[in-house]
Design an enzyme around this catalytic site. Structure first.
Site, PDB file in Angstrom:
ATOM      1  N   ALA A 210      -7.544  -5.402  -4.346  1.00  0.00           N
ATOM      2  CA  ALA A 210      -6.625  -6.158  -5.208  1.00  0.00           C
ATOM      3  C   ALA A 210      -5.475  -5.274  -5.653  1.00  0.00           C
ATOM      4  O   ALA A 210      -5.483  -4.055  -5.437  1.00  0.00           O
ATOM      5  CB  ALA A 210      -7.365  -6.702  -6.427  1.00  0.00           C
ATOM      6  N   ASN A 211      -4.474  -5.896  -6.256  1.00  0.00           N
ATOM      7  CA  ASN A 211      -3.368  -5.194  -6.900  1.00  0.00           C
ATOM      8  C   ASN A 211      -3.510  -5.312  -8.414  1.00  0.00           C
ATOM      9  O   ASN A 211      -4.155  -6.222  -8.920  1.00  0.00           O
ATOM     10  CB  ASN A 211      -2.027  -5.785  -6.467  1.00  0.00           C
ATOM     11  CG  ASN A 211      -1.631  -5.357  -5.070  1.00  0.00           C
ATOM     12  OD1 ASN A 211      -1.988  -4.274  -4.625  1.00  0.00           O
ATOM     13  ND2 ASN A 211      -0.907  -6.207  -4.366  1.00  0.00           N
ATOM     14  N   ARG A 212      -2.858  -4.403  -9.133  1.00  0.00           N
ATOM     15  CA  ARG A 212      -2.912  -4.402 -10.600  1.00  0.00           C
ATOM     16  C   ARG A 212      -1.883  -5.399 -11.137  1.00  0.00           C
ATOM     17  O   ARG A 212      -0.740  -5.047 -11.355  1.00  0.00           O
ATOM     18  CB  ARG A 212      -2.610  -3.011 -11.154  1.00  0.00           C
ATOM     19  CG  ARG A 212      -3.555  -1.924 -10.698  1.00  0.00           C
ATOM     20  CD  ARG A 212      -3.049  -0.579 -11.222  1.00  0.00           C
ATOM     21  NE  ARG A 212      -3.800   0.541 -10.701  1.00  0.00           N
ATOM     22  CZ  ARG A 212      -4.871   1.078 -11.274  1.00  0.00           C
ATOM     23  NH1 ARG A 212      -5.304   0.559 -12.413  1.00  0.00           N
ATOM     24  NH2 ARG A 212      -5.492   2.093 -10.732  1.00  0.00           N
ATOM     25  N   SER A 213      -2.275  -6.619 -11.318  1.00  0.00           N
ATOM     26  CA  SER A 213      -1.358  -7.633 -11.854  1.00  0.00           C
ATOM     27  C   SER A 213      -2.091  -8.498 -12.855  1.00  0.00           C
ATOM     28  O   SER A 213      -3.177  -9.003 -12.572  1.00  0.00           O
ATOM     29  CB  SER A 213      -0.806  -8.511 -10.726  1.00  0.00           C
ATOM     30  OG  SER A 213      -0.049  -9.576 -11.252  1.00  0.00           O
ATOM     31  N   VAL A 277       0.652  -9.752  -4.066  1.00  0.00           N
ATOM     32  CA  VAL A 277      -0.274 -10.102  -2.981  1.00  0.00           C
ATOM     33  C   VAL A 277      -0.760  -8.829  -2.292  1.00  0.00           C
ATOM     34  O   VAL A 277       0.035  -7.941  -1.959  1.00  0.00           O
ATOM     35  CB  VAL A 277       0.426 -11.020  -1.958  1.00  0.00           C
ATOM     36  CG1 VAL A 277      -0.520 -11.412  -0.837  1.00  0.00           C
ATOM     37  CG2 VAL A 277       0.981 -12.259  -2.658  1.00  0.00           C
TER      38      VAL A 277
END
Length: 404
Positions: A210-213, A277
């Site tokens: 995942a990404n840090r969002s 994304v």
């Protein structure tokens, strides 16, 4: 008088700044507003209902279980009849209860039942305003569509205390109320798709890439576009924040699901791709949890995810306006310019997400709008203000037909 005949419900919270509410009532009525005041129990410790009632020329409401007012579910009636709900001062306690949907008095019952725009004027000690809990509540309320004016910096009521926490001046609050009620629906009849949050790409049943969002910026943009009258479809990855009010939300997990949801939402007049994304996913997703073994590390083969921005940007039936976000740690503008053509976008909103800026998951953002005509640099702003400015920018481009 631009507020002539407008029904403004004023909720007065229990802080020392409540004394300013008396002048605020006068300022609102000078502009023609009909002011109906609601006082919390704590507010009555600072100003009297007699003074509030005299200045507003209205009954002062305060009790949730008042036999006379509640025979027709008075808190619902008050919420429905208001064209604007103004909270001044908005104390840390009142913000916290509103952010979490807690209802234990008339003020919070009205806020939960409200369909009208809500404008809050926070007022509290600078340490309370800066506390992580207050910042979380501010972010949640912003995501829910609540607007804010202030607080301002200056001397506090406490001797020797100074900083950001003073309630905005009554004229500033009245100006903000006037602007909010008079806000033109410049995006009425337009359909806009917004993506927000991260994607989760499974490795096995318990692990993912995942990404840090946090989704705060994307959700705030969706809410700001809706406030200008747009019909918004929000395609959101996994987030822990609430959905913006009055918006169609499609929840997804992976990049492929997000692309499918965006394509299903077309046609649209504009698309704003804010989601972080994941660029890659596991080539093969394990059906059982991968177990650790001493001295060995499992090989993880990755494959590229679809590029949602490029896919939509190059479609023959693409939206009139396609806006992408570029989260970069190096060569911010150069990378954004390269993405502009490669991805078929009309604009790239570039932001520096290196660790010292604290953008990912934070409350503020510093962005540059990169188009083929040049670069428009914005100062460091709260994400809600970035959202409002970007929504106005989108409306201007769509109205003028300038999407290049």
């Amino acid at each position: 008088m631009s507020l002539a005949g407008k029904n403004v419900l004023l909720i007065i919270g229990g802080g020392i700044a409540a004394y300013k509410s008396l002048d605020l009532i006068r300022r609102l009525r000078e502009r023609g507003a009909v002011v109906r005041p609601v006082m919390t129990k704590a507010a009555r410790e600072f100003v009297t209902p007699l003074a509030v009632g005299a200045l507003s020329a209205s009954k002062v409401f305060g009790e949730l279980f008042d036999r006379e007012d509640e025979h027709d579910v008075g808190h619902i009636r008050l919420a429905r009849e208001a064209e604007l709900i103004l909270v001044a001062p908005a104390t840390a306690n009142l913000m916290a209860r509103a952010a979490n949907g807690l209802v234990d008095d008339l003020a919070t019952a009205i806020l939960l039942a409200a369909k009208a725009p809500i404008l809050m004027a926070p007022a509290m000690n600078p340490a309370m305003w800066a506390h992580p809990a207050t910042r979380r509540n501010l972010a949640q309320l912003t995501t829910d569509g609540v607007r804010f004016i202030g607080p301002n910096a200056g001397e506090m009521a406490e001797a020797g205390e100074a900083g950001t926490g003073r309630m905005a001046e009554p004229t500033e609050i009245a100006d903000a109320a006037e602007a909010l009620l008079g806000q033109p629906q410049t995006l009425a009849g337009r359909h806009i798709v917004v993506t927000s949050g991260p994607t989760h790409e499974p490795i096995d049943p318990v692990r993912y890439i995942a990404n840090r969002s946090s989704g705060r910026q994307g959700h705030a943009i969706a809410a700001a576009l809706a406030a200008l009258g747009a019909r918004v479809t929000l395609v959101s990855g996994p987030v822990t924040i609430a959905d913006p009010a009055g918006i169609t939300v499609r929840r997804v997990e992976t990049a492929r699901e997000m692309l499918a949801a965006v394509e299903d939402a077309l046609p649209a007049d504009a698309a704003v791709f804010v989601a972080a994304v994941a660029d890659w996913r596991a080539e093969e997703t394990a059906t059982r949890k991968l177990k650790k073994a001493a001295g060995t590390t499992p090989a993880l083969a990755l494959t590229e995810n679809p590029d949602i921005l490029a896919t939509i940007g190059h479609r023959p039936d693409r939206p009139l306006l396609v806006v992408g976000f570029a989260a970069e740690t190096d060569d911010l503008l150069a990378n954004a310019r390269r993405k502009l053509d490669r991805k078929g976008a009309d604009a790239i909103v570039a932001n520096d997400v290196s660790s010292e800026h604290g953008v990912m998951g934070g409350a503020d953002n510093t962005v540059h709008i990169v188009t083929r005509d040049g670069v428009e640099a914005w100062p460091k702003l709260d994400k809600s203000e970035v959202a409002r400015r970007l929504a106005a920018w989108v409306a201007e481009r769509l109205q003028g037909g300038d999407t290049a």
